[in-house]
Design an enzyme around this catalytic site. Sequence first.
Site, mmCIF file in Angstrom:
data_model
loop_
_atom_site.group_PDB
_atom_site.id
_atom_site.type_symbol
_atom_site.label_atom_id
_atom_site.label_comp_id
_atom_site.label_asym_id
_atom_site.label_seq_id
_atom_site.Cartn_x
_atom_site.Cartn_y
_atom_site.Cartn_z
ATOM 1 N N HIS A 22 -9.134 0.082 1.991
ATOM 2 C CA HIS A 22 -8.657 -1.078 2.757
ATOM 3 C C HIS A 22 -9.107 -2.403 2.149
ATOM 4 O O HIS A 22 -8.322 -3.331 1.970
ATOM 5 C CB HIS A 22 -9.127 -0.995 4.210
ATOM 6 N N ARG A 49 4.342 -3.502 4.032
ATOM 7 C CA ARG A 49 3.685 -2.555 4.947
ATOM 8 C C ARG A 49 3.631 -3.115 6.360
ATOM 9 O O ARG A 49 3.053 -4.171 6.587
ATOM 10 C CB ARG A 49 2.259 -2.271 4.462
ATOM 11 N N ARG A 92 8.319 -0.436 4.934
ATOM 12 C CA ARG A 92 7.863 0.904 5.275
ATOM 13 C C ARG A 92 7.494 0.947 6.758
ATOM 14 O O ARG A 92 6.722 0.104 7.235
ATOM 15 C CB ARG A 92 6.641 1.269 4.423
ATOM 16 N N GLU A 118 5.251 10.700 -1.711
ATOM 17 C CA GLU A 118 3.792 10.654 -1.835
ATOM 18 C C GLU A 118 3.140 12.013 -1.551
ATOM 19 O O GLU A 118 1.924 12.132 -1.543
ATOM 20 C CB GLU A 118 3.215 9.589 -0.887
ATOM 21 N N GLY A 166 4.679 6.725 -3.982
ATOM 22 C CA GLY A 166 3.382 6.210 -3.518
ATOM 23 C C GLY A 166 2.317 6.920 -4.329
ATOM 24 O O GLY A 166 1.834 7.986 -3.948
ATOM 25 N N SER A 167 1.951 6.326 -5.461
ATOM 26 C CA SER A 167 1.084 7.055 -6.393
ATOM 27 C C SER A 167 -0.327 7.238 -5.841
ATOM 28 O O SER A 167 -1.045 8.142 -6.262
ATOM 29 C CB SER A 167 1.045 6.352 -7.757
ATOM 30 N N ASN A 168 -0.744 6.412 -4.880
ATOM 31 C CA ASN A 168 -2.094 6.553 -4.315
ATOM 32 C C ASN A 168 -2.246 7.895 -3.594
ATOM 33 O O ASN A 168 -3.114 8.703 -3.909
ATOM 34 C CB ASN A 168 -2.392 5.406 -3.343
ATOM 35 N N ASP A 169 -1.382 8.113 -2.575
ATOM 36 C CA ASP A 169 -1.477 9.366 -1.818
ATOM 37 C C ASP A 169 -1.065 10.570 -2.666
ATOM 38 O O ASP A 169 -1.615 11.660 -2.528
ATOM 39 C CB ASP A 169 -0.619 9.311 -0.548
ATOM 40 N N CYS A 204 5.566 2.121 -6.239
ATOM 41 C CA CYS A 204 4.913 0.951 -5.634
ATOM 42 C C CYS A 204 3.390 1.112 -5.618
ATOM 43 O O CYS A 204 2.713 0.547 -4.778
ATOM 44 C CB CYS A 204 5.447 0.686 -4.224
#
Length: 807
Positions: free
Chosen positions: A431, A521, A589, A691, A712-715, A762
């Site tokens: 965060h 977001r 989103r 994701e 969503g490459s993070n998740d 993204c």
Amino acid sequence: MDNSKYLADLHEVGLNDIELVGGKNASLGEMLQNLTQMGIQIPGGFVVTVAAYREFIRYNNLDEKIKEIINSIKLDDIESLRRGGLQARQLLKNARFPRELSEAIIEKYYELSKKYEQDMTDVAVRSSATAEDLPDASFAGQQETYLNVRGPAQLMNAVRNCFASIFTDRAISYRQSFGYDHFSIGLSVCVQKMVRSDLGASGVAFSLDTESGFKDVVVINASFGLGEMIVQGAVSPDEYIVFKPAMKKGYNSIIEKKLGNKDKMMVYGDNPDERVQIIQVEKPLQQRYCLKDERIIQLAQWVSKIEDYYSTLKGHWCPMDVEWAIDGLSKELFIVQARPETIHSQKDFSKITEYSIGNEEKKQLVKGIAVGDKIGKGKVSILFSLDKRVTEGHEFQAGDVLVTDMTDPDWEPIMKKASAIITNKGGRTCHAAIVARELGVPAIVGCGNATEILNDGQMVTASCAEGDEGIVYEGEVPFKIIETDLNELPKLTTPIMLNVASPNLAFRFSHFPNAGVGLAREEFIINNYIQVHPLALLRHQQLNDVELSATIKKMIRGFENEEEFFIQRLSYGIAKIAAAFYPNKVIVRFSDFKSNEYFNLLGGKYFEPHEENPMIGWRGASRYYSSEYKQAFGLELKAIRKVREEMGLQNVVVMVPFCRTVEELLKVQEVMKEYGMERGKEGLELFLMAELPSNILMAEQFSQYIDGFSIGSNDLTQLTLGLDRDSSLVAHLYDERNPAVKELLRMLIVTAKKNKVKVGICGQGPSDFPDFAQFLVELGIDSISVTPDSIVKTVKAIAEVEKKLKS
């Protein structure tokens, strides 16, 4: 005496007469002549010309005396300036008008009164300087305005005081600093019929966003009573923002409404000695908006027409600063002043700033993961909870360096005051990192023990300008700032989009080169604009929580009810982002809070379960069709319909996050249909956040029901590699370039291309790793979306890649 030299009707003068009547009067006359036929109303009046001012000075032999006073002022001495200014003004205030001139002004006043069928009508008496680049051309209120002036004696006194106001302290200082001759500049006075806004409302409006210079909006400030309260900054007004391109197509495109604290208002005085007085505004009135939607649109249309007229006249874009008033008796709208906006419209938005730290020896205190690429310095302020400020009198000062264990969404107001953010925990996508990027504040996360090593009040420099590693140095370390001219950036074949969460920064980011927004977001908007759990809003009265109900009642002031509060607030946030990048696509989103994050919203504890691992629990699509949450999701859908269908922002595309199966996607589409939102209807496009490994393995099937994938490459990295992205213990394993992740991405892009479905990304990967960007571009990805602080390095990296691929 030839009175035609000294007096003129307002409708007789125009922009060619600035030397004769000053900027404001010339503008009013120009509008009276040319804009009244468009339905724009301007109160009538007359002008006391610059020639009359010069005759007044000559008649009283004031030239030499004033020159002597002005030349004796020491500009760097405030006391000297105040004393000199006062002496000069007193000379003019004690001077007399030539008899013929005063008789002519009074006669003109009686003619104006007769026109309005009154013996002695109420007028506003305003000064108007001749030089366009004088302070009053930029800063409203530099010279004096007198309201509710009635009768010959009051009128002549007001005109004399306007003449004297050319020697206000600020005006003297400005002219001396810039080398203006005090006597080559003249002052004219406008005597204009008052609009009874003491019984209505008034304010100012700009035909651009004054903070960012964004061109496509009208920003309106409004308060009850006479407009001087806003000009003086004595009240916090209501604020409305209207999006011009959609308004011109006939939409009700109000994209922001903020309720001001309008606790005071200026009205007519009760006795002859008191022209105006300030009174308290009753509580119920304070909690109401000054203007109804129809009036906001009418005013925005007028301001837009004024801007168009002046831009055509001058041959270039000419944003306007307008003062307006609503007559409480006739209920009619009037424009009482209009001048070109001269501060914000001059900004150059083609420059981006990069930071570089010096090579001299410096002491490293702590290291972590760098977020962004800026450098910040300031005094350390260690906070473990927001309550510390209250219990220990610990006030976080703007410019301090925030040092903490970990942030959550509630910290955003403090984070935006910080010069840098340093946390013990977290990885590159926690965060603190995400919010810091949005705010453009450098952050160093996952430091482990920053709260133990750093001390309150210690001066430090936090550098994120040295690659992946963020370093905190002792003391103030010198650094350089490098500006990039966006016009010189290489042109790309691959479209670059932006990730934008904060509506408040959207207008500023609109100046960056972009192909739209790849990720907006909703969570950021809900956290900052709404702050209450949607189900708590809808059902708080059944919870018997008196404190919660009282808080919600206070929060929804100015809105019809709780549901309207949620819908409007969310729609305003989305609309600001959509307007900033119009007509390019803005992919919004749907909300993707985890249950622990929803729990932290007001009233969330009544509706959220305790989950051992919320990251892979009840989130995203699984909420939208569940009987427990469907009603809350309905509010999101209503807000997006409002943005697209009422406000006219049809560039909004919706995206479903964390959707585990094709069956889930179809259930979400059923709920959307129930609320009047159907893929393909009114051009609505639906994207899926790719994701989860299941999104890629079943991409062929998902493709039948969507218009695009957004990776969503993070998740995806987290779920492919089975690691917690918020854990600093395994942060070293987190890498989008892992062969397993890359193989999944390759599979998705191939399948999407085969099915003629768009696919973009993204995540942060392409910004941070040029080789990753190369991999995606080689596969033919349709777009890459990055945070605004990464735009320069991403464009440069992709330009290199495209160059290699062509050779």
